[in-house]
Design a protein around this motif. Structure first.
Motif, mmCIF file in Angstrom:
data_model
loop_
_atom_site.group_PDB
_atom_site.id
_atom_site.type_symbol
_atom_site.label_atom_id
_atom_site.label_comp_id
_atom_site.label_asym_id
_atom_site.label_seq_id
_atom_site.Cartn_x
_atom_site.Cartn_y
_atom_site.Cartn_z
ATOM 1 N N VAL A 15 42.048 -19.969 106.591
ATOM 2 C CA VAL A 15 43.099 -19.570 105.900
ATOM 3 C C VAL A 15 42.863 -19.598 104.191
ATOM 4 C CG1 VAL A 15 45.562 -19.588 104.639
ATOM 5 C CG2 VAL A 15 45.262 -20.237 107.916
ATOM 6 N N ASP A 16 42.845 -19.329 103.493
ATOM 7 C CA ASP A 16 42.101 -19.480 101.524
ATOM 8 C C ASP A 16 43.309 -18.829 101.039
ATOM 9 O OD1 ASP A 16 40.725 -19.853 99.757
ATOM 10 O OD2 ASP A 16 40.157 -17.492 99.886
ATOM 11 N N SER A 17 43.810 -20.000 100.841
ATOM 12 C CA SER A 17 45.074 -19.461 99.772
ATOM 13 C C SER A 17 44.761 -19.821 97.970
ATOM 14 C CB SER A 17 46.498 -20.451 99.952
ATOM 15 O OG SER A 17 47.596 -19.777 99.452
ATOM 16 N N GLY A 18 45.551 -18.417 97.353
ATOM 17 C CA GLY A 18 44.422 -18.267 96.202
ATOM 18 C C GLY A 18 45.960 -17.382 95.071
ATOM 19 N N GLY A 19 45.240 -16.683 93.794
ATOM 20 C CA GLY A 19 46.021 -16.751 93.366
ATOM 21 C C GLY A 19 46.067 -14.745 93.206
ATOM 22 N N SER A 20 45.263 -14.486 94.201
ATOM 23 C CA SER A 20 45.854 -13.117 94.542
ATOM 24 C C SER A 20 46.632 -13.474 96.446
ATOM 25 C CB SER A 20 44.934 -11.854 95.285
ATOM 26 O OG SER A 20 43.788 -12.549 95.633
ATOM 27 N N GLY A 21 47.119 -14.480 96.858
ATOM 28 C CA GLY A 21 47.265 -14.136 98.050
ATOM 29 C C GLY A 21 46.527 -14.392 99.121
ATOM 30 N N ALA A 38 45.131 -9.475 105.466
ATOM 31 C CA ALA A 38 45.118 -9.951 104.650
ATOM 32 C C ALA A 38 46.672 -10.038 103.873
ATOM 33 C CB ALA A 38 44.245 -10.100 103.398
ATOM 34 N N SER A 39 47.742 -10.747 102.847
ATOM 35 C CA SER A 39 49.085 -10.249 101.820
ATOM 36 C C SER A 39 48.132 -10.892 100.618
ATOM 37 C CB SER A 39 49.868 -11.526 102.556
ATOM 38 O OG SER A 39 49.509 -12.636 101.584
ATOM 39 N N GLY A 40 49.078 -9.715 100.015
ATOM 40 C CA GLY A 40 49.037 -9.549 98.459
ATOM 41 C C GLY A 40 50.121 -10.572 97.581
ATOM 42 N N GLU A 41 50.339 -11.344 98.856
ATOM 43 C CA GLU A 41 51.798 -11.939 97.477
ATOM 44 C C GLU A 41 50.486 -13.476 97.521
ATOM 45 O OE1 GLU A 41 56.655 -13.162 97.589
ATOM 46 O OE2 GLU A 41 55.274 -12.165 99.032
ATOM 47 N N PRO A 42 50.246 -13.734 95.780
ATOM 48 C CA PRO A 42 50.528 -15.399 96.096
ATOM 49 C C PRO A 42 51.850 -16.682 96.434
ATOM 50 C CG PRO A 42 50.133 -14.507 93.804
ATOM 51 C CD PRO A 42 51.332 -13.190 95.689
ATOM 52 N N GLY A 81 42.924 -23.360 103.022
ATOM 53 C CA GLY A 81 41.493 -23.640 101.758
ATOM 54 C C GLY A 81 43.126 -23.559 100.639
ATOM 55 N N ALA A 82 43.711 -24.010 99.704
ATOM 56 C CA ALA A 82 44.587 -23.907 98.693
ATOM 57 C C ALA A 82 44.674 -24.171 97.335
ATOM 58 C CB ALA A 82 46.168 -24.610 99.227
ATOM 59 N N PRO A 203 47.527 -12.767 67.798
ATOM 60 C CA PRO A 203 48.248 -13.747 68.331
ATOM 61 C C PRO A 203 49.751 -13.676 68.732
ATOM 62 C CG PRO A 203 47.579 -13.753 66.302
ATOM 63 C CD PRO A 203 47.577 -12.322 66.819
ATOM 64 N N GLY A 204 50.526 -12.334 68.238
ATOM 65 C CA GLY A 204 51.947 -11.902 68.957
ATOM 66 C C GLY A 204 51.950 -11.017 70.084
ATOM 67 N N ARG A 205 50.695 -11.241 70.794
ATOM 68 C CA ARG A 205 51.035 -9.961 72.024
ATOM 69 C C ARG A 205 50.290 -11.238 73.301
ATOM 70 N NH1 ARG A 205 47.336 -4.164 71.076
ATOM 71 N NH2 ARG A 205 49.082 -3.089 69.915
ATOM 72 N N LEU A 206 49.487 -12.170 72.257
ATOM 73 C CA LEU A 206 48.962 -13.137 73.550
ATOM 74 C C LEU A 206 49.671 -14.241 74.149
ATOM 75 C CD1 LEU A 206 46.707 -13.642 74.982
ATOM 76 C CD2 LEU A 206 45.187 -15.262 73.104
ATOM 77 N N TYR A 207 50.098 -14.617 73.066
ATOM 78 C CA TYR A 207 51.010 -16.465 73.324
ATOM 79 C C TYR A 207 51.984 -16.179 73.784
ATOM 80 C CZ TYR A 207 47.894 -17.750 69.570
ATOM 81 O OH TYR A 207 46.603 -18.563 68.471
ATOM 82 N N PRO A 208 53.072 -14.447 73.890
ATOM 83 C CA PRO A 208 53.940 -14.951 74.853
ATOM 84 C C PRO A 208 53.108 -15.356 76.329
ATOM 85 C CG PRO A 208 54.027 -13.922 73.264
ATOM 86 C CD PRO A 208 53.206 -14.255 73.024
ATOM 87 N N ARG A 209 52.344 -14.573 76.318
ATOM 88 C CA ARG A 209 52.111 -14.015 77.911
ATOM 89 C C ARG A 209 51.941 -15.584 78.697
ATOM 90 N NH1 ARG A 209 48.711 -8.323 78.094
ATOM 91 N NH2 ARG A 209 48.999 -8.987 80.559
ATOM 92 N N SER A 210 52.775 -15.573 79.916
ATOM 93 C CA SER A 210 52.685 -15.977 80.943
ATOM 94 C C SER A 210 50.884 -16.255 81.413
ATOM 95 C CB SER A 210 53.093 -16.126 82.098
ATOM 96 O OG SER A 210 52.854 -14.998 83.033
ATOM 97 N N ASP A 211 50.505 -15.279 81.185
ATOM 98 C CA ASP A 211 48.533 -15.010 82.042
ATOM 99 C C ASP A 211 48.400 -14.531 80.874
ATOM 100 O OD1 ASP A 211 49.067 -12.753 80.556
ATOM 101 O OD2 ASP A 211 48.793 -11.275 81.891
ATOM 102 N N ARG A 212 48.209 -15.684 80.002
ATOM 103 C CA ARG A 212 47.425 -16.212 78.578
ATOM 104 C C ARG A 212 45.455 -15.761 79.039
ATOM 105 N NH1 ARG A 212 51.744 -18.681 76.883
ATOM 106 N NH2 ARG A 212 50.338 -20.918 77.645
ATOM 107 N N ALA A 213 45.548 -16.908 80.468
ATOM 108 C CA ALA A 213 43.781 -17.743 80.598
ATOM 109 C C ALA A 213 43.280 -16.087 80.851
ATOM 110 C CB ALA A 213 43.831 -18.459 81.207
ATOM 111 N N ALA A 214 44.393 -15.150 81.506
ATOM 112 C CA ALA A 214 43.255 -13.999 82.568
ATOM 113 C C ALA A 214 43.068 -12.910 80.807
ATOM 114 C CB ALA A 214 44.421 -13.518 83.203
ATOM 115 N N VAL A 215 43.884 -13.321 80.281
ATOM 116 C CA VAL A 215 44.161 -12.334 79.021
ATOM 117 C C VAL A 215 42.533 -12.548 77.800
ATOM 118 C CG1 VAL A 215 45.013 -11.447 76.735
ATOM 119 C CG2 VAL A 215 46.384 -11.698 79.000
#
Length: 330
Positions: A15-21, A38-42, A81-82, A203-215
């Motif tokens: 089992v590989d458990s990651g950010g995409s499920g 596979a599942s699509g839910e993390p 693996g997680a 900055p206004g678009r980036l900072y409030p996002r929870s997925d800043r690292a991916a952006v």
């Protein structure tokens, strides 16, 4: 990957458990993997860390479907693996082995950090080091006696040289050009405006996002695309290569025959990143041989599960990295 086991064959679960499920494989020792789903839910993470109940809710239906598909009626061994296991795995260690035994009849379990599954997939049971780089970055190495890890501290505190790091450095150079400060890049500014719009709004678009690292990481390919003609972009990638080499040097066995492999989506940037990285490694770690990664983290889970089933697990056990509790039911 499709096959059926002989009647009565006992199998393994990987089992590989990651950010995409979840990615889940059932196989038989000696024959390897037979089928995958596979599942699509993390898997959720909460106050107790990675949620074992949510993992099992997704895992059990997938495994039962795979057992019916492959004819593997008994699953004696499982490797899970997680992502985040090293720091968020307390609840998994406490509850998942028992849950796997109750629900699926699994007796022998290994719970593994995603860095270790990346290592096992890339190099197998050999001494060396692996740089795993995508949005984030971690280096992991072993002399087969113990594990060493470096970085992997997230985009605010580390992950130096990662996709998020490269993207952030590229956007900083774009903003410097926008302001008229030294160290700016007009080429990166043009690409940043095309991708994100006017720089004062970023900055206004980036900072409030929870997925800043991916952006941030989404801009890394733009940095690589500029590198052949833009000294600032090329300098960002050389600096990323130095950071990666720092982490590799911290974890690689200092003597003996050792290998190093790269794994993860960041290396799809190709020569603009890989060439300076190879140059840095040749200078800093001349005793280490670069080899291509043999497989991905799911392949690492499969390898570990097959070895665990045969009782020949060569990679070192460690509570935070590769945890093998006592067999269930003994």
């Amino acid at each position: 990957m499709t096959g059926r086991a002989e009647t009565g064959a006992s199998g393994f679960l990987a089992v590989d458990s990651g950010g995409s499920g979840l990615r889940v494989v059932v196989g038989v020792p000696g024959r390897g993997p037979l089928a995958q789903r596979a599942s699509g839910e993390p898997v959720r993470t909460g106050a107790r860390g990675i949620d074992p109940g949510h993992l099992m809710e997704q895992l059990v239906p997938l495994v039962r479907a795979l057992s019916a598909e492959t004819g593997v009626a008994r699953l004696e061994t499982a490797v899970v693996g997680a992502a985040g296991f090293a720091t968020l795995g307390d609840a998994l260690r406490a509850e998942l082995p028992g849950a796997l035994a109750r629900e699926l009849g699994v007796r022998t379990v290994a719970l593994v950090a995603d860095a270790v599954t990346a290592y096992a997939g890339a190099l197998g049971p050999r001494p060396g080091a692996v740089i795993a780089a995508g949005t984030g970055l971690i280096a992991i190495g072993t002399d087969l006696a113990q594990w060493r890890r470096a970085d992997g501290w997230g985009h605010l505190l580390g992950d130096c040289g990662s996709g998020a790091w490269i993207g952030r450095a590229g956007l900083e150079a774009a903003l410097r050009a926008h302001d008229g400060r030294d160290g700016g890049s007009a080429a990166l500014l043009a690409r940043a405006e095309a991708m994100f719009g006017p720089m004062p709004e970023l900055p206004g678009r980036l900072y409030p996002r929870s997925d800043r690292a991916a952006v941030l990481a989404s801009f890394a390919p733009q940095v690589a695309a500029c590198a052949s003609d833009d000294a600032v972009a090329a300098g960002v990638l050389r600096a990323a290569a130095r950071h990666m080499t720092d982490s590799a040097a911290a974890v690689c066995p200092p003597t003996g025959e050792a290998r190093i492999a790269f794994t993860g989506g960041l290396f799809k940037l190709g020569d603009p990143l890989v060439v300076p990285l190879e140059q840095e490694l040749a200078t800093r770690l001349p005793h280490v041989r670069r080899v291509p990664a043999e497989g991905d983290p799911l392949h690492g889970c499969e390898r570990l599960a097959a070895d665990l089933a045969r009782g020949v697990l060569a990679l070192p056990a460690d509570e935070k990295m590769l945890y093998v509790p006592p067999p269930q039911g003994d």
